[in-house]
Design a protein around this motif. Sequence first.
Motif, mmCIF file in Angstrom:
data_model
loop_
_atom_site.group_PDB
_atom_site.id
_atom_site.type_symbol
_atom_site.label_atom_id
_atom_site.label_comp_id
_atom_site.label_asym_id
_atom_site.label_seq_id
_atom_site.Cartn_x
_atom_site.Cartn_y
_atom_site.Cartn_z
ATOM 1 N N ARG A 42 -6.287 11.154 -9.660
ATOM 2 C CA ARG A 42 -6.367 9.899 -10.435
ATOM 3 C C ARG A 42 -5.324 8.896 -9.938
ATOM 4 O O ARG A 42 -5.608 7.702 -9.833
ATOM 5 C CB ARG A 42 -6.189 10.182 -11.928
ATOM 6 N N GLN A 43 -4.118 9.373 -9.647
ATOM 7 C CA GLN A 43 -3.079 8.481 -9.109
ATOM 8 C C GLN A 43 -3.515 7.882 -7.779
ATOM 9 O O GLN A 43 -3.346 6.689 -7.529
ATOM 10 C CB GLN A 43 -1.769 9.253 -8.878
ATOM 11 N N LEU A 44 -4.065 8.722 -6.910
ATOM 12 C CA LEU A 44 -4.504 8.256 -5.602
ATOM 13 C C LEU A 44 -5.646 7.254 -5.733
ATOM 14 O O LEU A 44 -5.638 6.202 -5.090
ATOM 15 C CB LEU A 44 -4.944 9.441 -4.732
ATOM 16 N N THR A 45 -6.608 7.543 -6.586
ATOM 17 C CA THR A 45 -7.730 6.636 -6.810
ATOM 18 C C THR A 45 -7.234 5.292 -7.323
ATOM 19 O O THR A 45 -7.670 4.235 -6.872
ATOM 20 C CB THR A 45 -8.742 7.255 -7.794
ATOM 21 N N SER A 46 -6.301 5.326 -8.265
ATOM 22 C CA SER A 46 -5.732 4.097 -8.812
ATOM 23 C C SER A 46 -4.999 3.301 -7.728
ATOM 24 O O SER A 46 -5.136 2.077 -7.643
ATOM 25 C CB SER A 46 -4.782 4.439 -9.962
ATOM 26 N N ALA A 47 -4.227 3.993 -6.892
ATOM 27 C CA ALA A 47 -3.496 3.311 -5.818
ATOM 28 C C ALA A 47 -4.474 2.666 -4.840
ATOM 29 O O ALA A 47 -4.260 1.525 -4.400
ATOM 30 C CB ALA A 47 -2.592 4.304 -5.083
ATOM 31 N N LEU A 48 -5.554 3.360 -4.512
ATOM 32 C CA LEU A 48 -6.543 2.797 -3.599
ATOM 33 C C LEU A 48 -7.218 1.581 -4.215
ATOM 34 O O LEU A 48 -7.398 0.551 -3.549
ATOM 35 C CB LEU A 48 -7.575 3.856 -3.213
ATOM 36 N N GLU A 49 -7.588 1.665 -5.471
ATOM 37 C CA GLU A 49 -8.249 0.539 -6.136
ATOM 38 C C GLU A 49 -7.337 -0.675 -6.229
ATOM 39 O O GLU A 49 -7.784 -1.801 -6.062
ATOM 40 C CB GLU A 49 -8.732 0.961 -7.517
ATOM 41 N N ARG A 50 -6.046 -0.460 -6.512
ATOM 42 C CA ARG A 50 -5.094 -1.580 -6.570
ATOM 43 C C ARG A 50 -4.997 -2.294 -5.226
ATOM 44 O O ARG A 50 -4.684 -3.473 -5.160
ATOM 45 C CB ARG A 50 -3.701 -1.098 -6.985
ATOM 46 N N ASN A 51 -5.256 -1.554 -4.163
ATOM 47 C CA ASN A 51 -5.185 -2.125 -2.813
ATOM 48 C C ASN A 51 -6.563 -2.453 -2.255
ATOM 49 O O ASN A 51 -6.732 -2.590 -1.051
ATOM 50 C CB ASN A 51 -4.436 -1.161 -1.891
ATOM 51 N N ARG A 52 -7.549 -2.589 -3.153
ATOM 52 C CA ARG A 52 -8.911 -3.026 -2.841
ATOM 53 C C ARG A 52 -9.651 -2.085 -1.887
ATOM 54 O O ARG A 52 -10.458 -2.515 -1.079
ATOM 55 C CB ARG A 52 -8.909 -4.450 -2.311
ATOM 56 N N PHE B 65 0.835 -1.199 0.000
ATOM 57 C CA PHE B 65 0.000 0.000 0.000
ATOM 58 C C PHE B 65 0.875 1.256 0.000
ATOM 59 O O PHE B 65 0.635 2.198 -0.763
ATOM 60 C CB PHE B 65 -0.929 -0.024 1.207
ATOM 61 N N ALA B 66 1.892 1.281 0.844
ATOM 62 C CA ALA B 66 2.785 2.434 0.919
ATOM 63 C C ALA B 66 3.512 2.646 -0.410
ATOM 64 O O ALA B 66 3.662 3.786 -0.864
ATOM 65 C CB ALA B 66 3.787 2.246 2.052
ATOM 66 N N GLU B 67 3.950 1.565 -1.052
ATOM 67 C CA GLU B 67 4.623 1.684 -2.358
ATOM 68 C C GLU B 67 3.703 2.307 -3.400
ATOM 69 O O GLU B 67 4.147 3.092 -4.232
ATOM 70 C CB GLU B 67 5.099 0.316 -2.840
ATOM 71 N N SER B 68 2.422 1.974 -3.350
ATOM 72 C CA SER B 68 1.501 2.521 -4.346
ATOM 73 C C SER B 68 1.170 3.986 -4.069
ATOM 74 O O SER B 68 0.732 4.701 -4.969
ATOM 75 C CB SER B 68 0.225 1.679 -4.414
ATOM 76 N N LEU B 69 1.398 4.456 -2.841
ATOM 77 C CA LEU B 69 1.146 5.862 -2.518
ATOM 78 C C LEU B 69 2.349 6.769 -2.782
ATOM 79 O O LEU B 69 2.188 7.992 -2.851
ATOM 80 C CB LEU B 69 0.715 6.000 -1.062
ATOM 81 N N LEU B 70 3.526 6.216 -2.945
ATOM 82 C CA LEU B 70 4.718 7.042 -3.166
ATOM 83 C C LEU B 70 4.610 7.925 -4.409
ATOM 84 O O LEU B 70 4.999 9.095 -4.349
ATOM 85 C CB LEU B 70 5.973 6.170 -3.196
ATOM 86 N N PRO B 71 4.097 7.437 -5.538
ATOM 87 C CA PRO B 71 3.949 8.332 -6.696
ATOM 88 C C PRO B 71 3.012 9.515 -6.420
ATOM 89 O O PRO B 71 3.212 10.607 -6.956
ATOM 90 C CB PRO B 71 3.366 7.431 -7.789
ATOM 91 N N VAL B 72 2.019 9.328 -5.584
ATOM 92 C CA VAL B 72 1.110 10.414 -5.220
ATOM 93 C C VAL B 72 1.892 11.487 -4.463
ATOM 94 O O VAL B 72 1.782 12.680 -4.746
ATOM 95 C CB VAL B 72 -0.070 9.895 -4.379
ATOM 96 N N ARG B 73 2.709 11.055 -3.520
ATOM 97 C CA ARG B 73 3.539 12.005 -2.772
ATOM 98 C C ARG B 73 4.506 12.712 -3.706
ATOM 99 O O ARG B 73 4.695 13.932 -3.604
ATOM 100 C CB ARG B 73 4.294 11.289 -1.658
ATOM 101 N N ASP B 74 5.120 11.963 -4.614
ATOM 102 C CA ASP B 74 6.046 12.571 -5.576
ATOM 103 C C ASP B 74 5.348 13.653 -6.394
ATOM 104 O O ASP B 74 5.915 14.731 -6.630
ATOM 105 C CB ASP B 74 6.634 11.515 -6.510
#
Length: 172
Positions: A104-114, A70-79
Amino acid sequence: MNDFNQPNPAAEGEAPPTDAALQAEPTVDLDARLAELSDAYLRAKAETENIRRRAEEEVAKARKFAVETFAESLLPVRDSLEAALAIPNATSEQVLEGVHATLRQLTSALERNRVVEINPTAGTRFDPHQHQAISVVPAAQEANTVVSVLQKGYLIADRVLRPALVTVSGAA
């Protein structure tokens, strides 16, 4: 013949074994069998302890690193947010475009993590398991249905993370 259809040695002229002979031979076999079973028990007990210890280590690792994906998928959002702050002369259109891209990045990261949003439409039946009623208002729709959503809710793997805050229709 005895009750078990086995020949009786005493009946056929053979001398019955003495008590000393009966006790000496089986004791050696019993001692060997006891040592064998004791060894097998100790080995099984040690193996069980090893399995238990390995399982505890795996559970500890799983707990420690549960949020890693989950944290890895949020790093691009922070970047993206840091990159937006690094542009001092951005126009409001550029900032708005960046905010939409980051969302959109955040939504995608959340969806990837169900993590799925709960956003009921007006007229949806009120579900106390997924919705939290903030107020009840008279409305021109069926009673006990959603009138409006004040804040979206979220599910994570079919479990409510946060219920949607909704206004519900009351009896007219």
